[in-house]
Write a protein that holds these residues in place. Structure first.
Motif, PDB file in Angstrom:
ATOM      1  N   VAL A 409      88.981  28.057  56.128  1.00  0.00           N
ATOM      2  CA  VAL A 409      88.143  28.543  55.029  1.00  0.00           C
ATOM      3  C   VAL A 409      88.973  28.668  53.755  1.00  0.00           C
ATOM      4  O   VAL A 409      88.523  28.291  52.659  1.00  0.00           O
ATOM      5  CB  VAL A 409      87.502  29.895  55.403  1.00  0.00           C
ATOM      6  N   CYS A 410      90.205  29.179  53.886  1.00  0.00           N
ATOM      7  CA  CYS A 410      91.081  29.330  52.714  1.00  0.00           C
ATOM      8  C   CYS A 410      91.432  27.981  52.106  1.00  0.00           C
ATOM      9  O   CYS A 410      91.528  27.853  50.878  1.00  0.00           O
ATOM     10  CB  CYS A 410      92.359  30.071  53.107  1.00  0.00           C
ATOM     11  N   VAL A 411      91.627  26.977  52.958  1.00  0.00           N
ATOM     12  CA  VAL A 411      91.906  25.625  52.455  1.00  0.00           C
ATOM     13  C   VAL A 411      90.735  25.143  51.596  1.00  0.00           C
ATOM     14  O   VAL A 411      90.925  24.591  50.500  1.00  0.00           O
ATOM     15  CB  VAL A 411      92.164  24.648  53.620  1.00  0.00           C
ATOM     16  N   GLY A 412      89.514  25.354  52.087  1.00  0.00           N
ATOM     17  CA  GLY A 412      88.333  24.973  51.314  1.00  0.00           C
ATOM     18  C   GLY A 412      88.212  25.742  50.018  1.00  0.00           C
ATOM     19  O   GLY A 412      87.882  25.163  48.969  1.00  0.00           O
ATOM     20  N   LEU A 413      88.494  27.048  50.060  1.00  0.00           N
ATOM     21  CA  LEU A 413      88.431  27.872  48.854  1.00  0.00           C
ATOM     22  C   LEU A 413      89.449  27.421  47.817  1.00  0.00           C
ATOM     23  O   LEU A 413      89.139  27.314  46.623  1.00  0.00           O
ATOM     24  CB  LEU A 413      88.694  29.333  49.226  1.00  0.00           C
ATOM     25  N   ILE A 414      90.674  27.178  48.266  1.00  0.00           N
ATOM     26  CA  ILE A 414      91.733  26.757  47.346  1.00  0.00           C
ATOM     27  C   ILE A 414      91.392  25.413  46.715  1.00  0.00           C
ATOM     28  O   ILE A 414      91.607  25.200  45.514  1.00  0.00           O
ATOM     29  CB  ILE A 414      93.088  26.702  48.072  1.00  0.00           C
ATOM     30  N   TYR A 415      90.826  24.512  47.513  1.00  0.00           N
ATOM     31  CA  TYR A 415      90.422  23.207  46.963  1.00  0.00           C
ATOM     32  C   TYR A 415      89.341  23.392  45.894  1.00  0.00           C
ATOM     33  O   TYR A 415      89.397  22.768  44.834  1.00  0.00           O
ATOM     34  CB  TYR A 415      89.895  22.309  48.087  1.00  0.00           C
ATOM     35  N   ASP A 416      88.374  24.267  46.163  1.00  0.00           N
ATOM     36  CA  ASP A 416      87.261  24.467  45.219  1.00  0.00           C
ATOM     37  C   ASP A 416      87.706  25.116  43.919  1.00  0.00           C
ATOM     38  O   ASP A 416      87.218  24.777  42.839  1.00  0.00           O
ATOM     39  CB  ASP A 416      86.177  25.333  45.862  1.00  0.00           C
ATOM     40  N   TYR A 417      88.625  26.081  44.017  1.00  0.00           N
ATOM     41  CA  TYR A 417      88.993  26.872  42.846  1.00  0.00           C
ATOM     42  C   TYR A 417      90.458  26.688  42.463  1.00  0.00           C
ATOM     43  O   TYR A 417      91.054  27.564  41.847  1.00  0.00           O
ATOM     44  CB  TYR A 417      88.713  28.354  43.125  1.00  0.00           C
ATOM     45  N   ARG A 418      91.019  25.522  42.837  1.00  0.00           N
ATOM     46  CA  ARG A 418      92.453  25.278  42.609  1.00  0.00           C
ATOM     47  C   ARG A 418      92.821  25.378  41.133  1.00  0.00           C
ATOM     48  O   ARG A 418      93.879  25.903  40.785  1.00  0.00           O
ATOM     49  CB  ARG A 418      92.868  23.925  43.178  1.00  0.00           C
ATOM     50  N   GLN A 419      91.970  24.871  40.262  1.00  0.00           N
ATOM     51  CA  GLN A 419      92.280  24.912  38.833  1.00  0.00           C
ATOM     52  C   GLN A 419      92.368  26.358  38.347  1.00  0.00           C
ATOM     53  O   GLN A 419      93.276  26.731  37.606  1.00  0.00           O
ATOM     54  CB  GLN A 419      91.207  24.162  38.039  1.00  0.00           C
ATOM     55  N   HIS A 420      91.450  27.197  38.828  1.00  0.00           N
ATOM     56  CA  HIS A 420      91.460  28.606  38.424  1.00  0.00           C
ATOM     57  C   HIS A 420      92.693  29.305  38.989  1.00  0.00           C
ATOM     58  O   HIS A 420      93.340  30.097  38.300  1.00  0.00           O
ATOM     59  CB  HIS A 420      90.199  29.305  38.922  1.00  0.00           C
ATOM     60  N   TYR A 421      93.020  29.020  40.264  1.00  0.00           N
ATOM     61  CA  TYR A 421      94.166  29.669  40.890  1.00  0.00           C
ATOM     62  C   TYR A 421      95.464  29.377  40.138  1.00  0.00           C
ATOM     63  O   TYR A 421      96.326  30.228  39.980  1.00  0.00           O
ATOM     64  CB  TYR A 421      94.335  29.191  42.344  1.00  0.00           C
ATOM     65  N   PHE A 422      95.604  28.139  39.663  1.00  0.00           N
ATOM     66  CA  PHE A 422      96.864  27.728  39.055  1.00  0.00           C
ATOM     67  C   PHE A 422      96.938  28.072  37.569  1.00  0.00           C
ATOM     68  O   PHE A 422      98.030  28.247  37.027  1.00  0.00           O
ATOM     69  CB  PHE A 422      97.083  26.225  39.254  1.00  0.00           C
TER      70      PHE A 422
END
Length: 431
Positions: A409-422
């Motif tokens: 689930v975290c992998v999917g979340l990070i992929y979806d919001y990767r731009q925001h996370y970084f």
């Protein structure tokens, strides 16, 4: 796919976890294959629709193997059909008080029920469908199930065409519809296990359709239906605070229809028992949680016992605060922004809940089809791991399985919001 759905719907019980996992993963893989195969050529939507429809028809006459909820649905419906208030007594109490009305059919449902000691937790609007199942089913198990499944299949067909229409309108590849229509998770949980989250998704899509066409009253009506069927869509309400006095018809429609749908709870003070069950549900049960389980371990470490009574209240307050923050922070310029907001609300809600049954994901999955996000799709694969708990006699959840599920689930979340996370840490440092 038909063979796999047949075995999962009729032959494989949830306690056979290894077989459940292998068959489910194979079906999911076939869906992924069909998606990439369709990207290379023009999609024959008649064929796609027909296959998804057939897969649902395969489960149409089945008795749910993975969930006992259907017994309570039909029990409540039968009580209504007999003229009794399903909120007034628990099944255990009703059997003692009305032994003369305790038919063989009710005895069959009672034996299959998993919560005879609790008051009904289903809304009056949901009870209306249960009553239809009892009225048209003629006091028999299979006919009653067929009525409810027929309603859900009609709802699924409407979801198919609404999703397809919205995908085309938003300029998103309509192949993504395959991730809902041929998804074994959706087929098994909606038609196989008889859960009404598919209808909730239908109403939410109708809200979006109304927003897209500037029909505020239509949007308000279907939002009221979604909340009236399952209370969870209330988490989307803060976003609508942006619709102020310039749209009085929206709030009038929402208020009047909601009032009508919940008015039956005032009969015999049914609301007391209804909300008592809701409170017990929030403060007693635990299943397939993520952040809640981490908080529970901290509670054990600090207090030496399960702090569920305090933890659930704290997480509920945090859920409300985060959703309010998201609702007021998110800029709404077009319908796509509403979808992004709703998906975010569902993420917050589900990740902070103490109980996350698989079918809770269906509205979030359906909404995510209208975006480029894959998080809920990944979760619809990983959530099958939650059935591991039924693979042992004590229904114990293995931490390693939970870690695997939520890692995916975290992998999917990070992929979806990767731009925001970084980018967010960089913006914070600049400030």
């Amino acid at each position: 796919m038909v063979v796999g759905i047949y075995f999962l719907g009729y032959r494989v019980v949830r306690t056979e976890f290894s077989l459940v996992l292998s068959l489910y993963s194979s079906l999911f893989g076939l869906m992924i294959f069909w998606f990439f195969y369709s990207k290379k050529r023009t999609v024959d939507w008649k064929a796609v629709f027909l296959v998804g429809f057939i897969l649902r028809l395969v489960l149409f006459p089945s008795i749910p193997l993975w969930s006992e909820d259907f017994a309570r649905f039909l029990w409540d419906g039968e009580l209504l059909n007999l003229g009794f208030n399903p909120y007034l007594n628990t099944p255990n109490q009703w059997v003692q008080l009305h032994s003369e009305d305790f038919s063989a059919y009710l005895a069959l449902l009672y034996d299959r029920m998993n919560s005879p000691g609790y008051y009904s937790v289903y809304t009056p609007f949901n009870q209306f469908f249960f009553w239809l199942g009892a009225k048209l089913g003629g006091g028999s198990l299979i006919p009653g199930l067929l009525v409810l499944k027929g309603i859900l299949i009609i709802g699924e067909i409407a979801v198919f065409f609404l999703l397809k229409s919205l995908l085309i309108r938003f300029g998103i590849g309509s192949q993504k519809l395959i991730f809902y229509w041929l998804n074994p998770f959706v087929i098994l949980e909606v038609i196989g296990n008889l859960h009404f989250e598919g209808l909730v998704l239908l109403f939410l899509l109708a809200v979006l359709f109304g927003l897209e066409r500037k029909h505020r009253l239509v949007s308000a009506s279907f939002l009221a239906f979604a909340v009236g069927l399952k209370l969870v869509p209330l988490i989307l309400a803060p976003g609508f605070l942006r619709i102020r006095s310039k749209q009085p018809w929206f709030w009038m429609g929402l208020g009047v229809i909601s009032l009508v749908l919940f008015l039956p709870l005032l009969i015999d003070q049914s609301w007391r028992n209804f909300f008592q069950s809701l409170g017990l549900y929030q403060g007693k049960f635990e299943f397939n949680a993520s952040i809640y389980y981490l908080g529970r371990e901290v509670g054990y470490w600090i207090e030496g016992y399960n702090t569920i009574a305090y933890l659930t209240k704290g997480l509920s307050a945090l859920t409300l605060l985060l959703i309010l923050f998201l609702a007021f922070k998110k800029k709404i310029n077009q319908t796509k922004d509403w979808i992004e907001l709703w998906i975010g609300c569902y993420w917050i809600y589900l990740l902070l809940q103490p109980v996350v049954h698989p079918w809770y994901l269906i509205p979030g999955l359906g909404l995510s089809i209208l975006t480029k996000k894959i998080g809920f799709l990944v979760w619809s694969l990983a959530v099958i791991l939650s059935y591991q708990a039924y693979g042992n006699h004590c229904n114990v959840e293995y931490p390693i399985v939970l870690v695997l599920e939520y890692s995916l689930v975290c992998v999917g979340l990070i992929y979806d919001y990767r731009q925001h996370y970084f980018t967010f840490p960089i913006k914070l440092l600049k400030k």
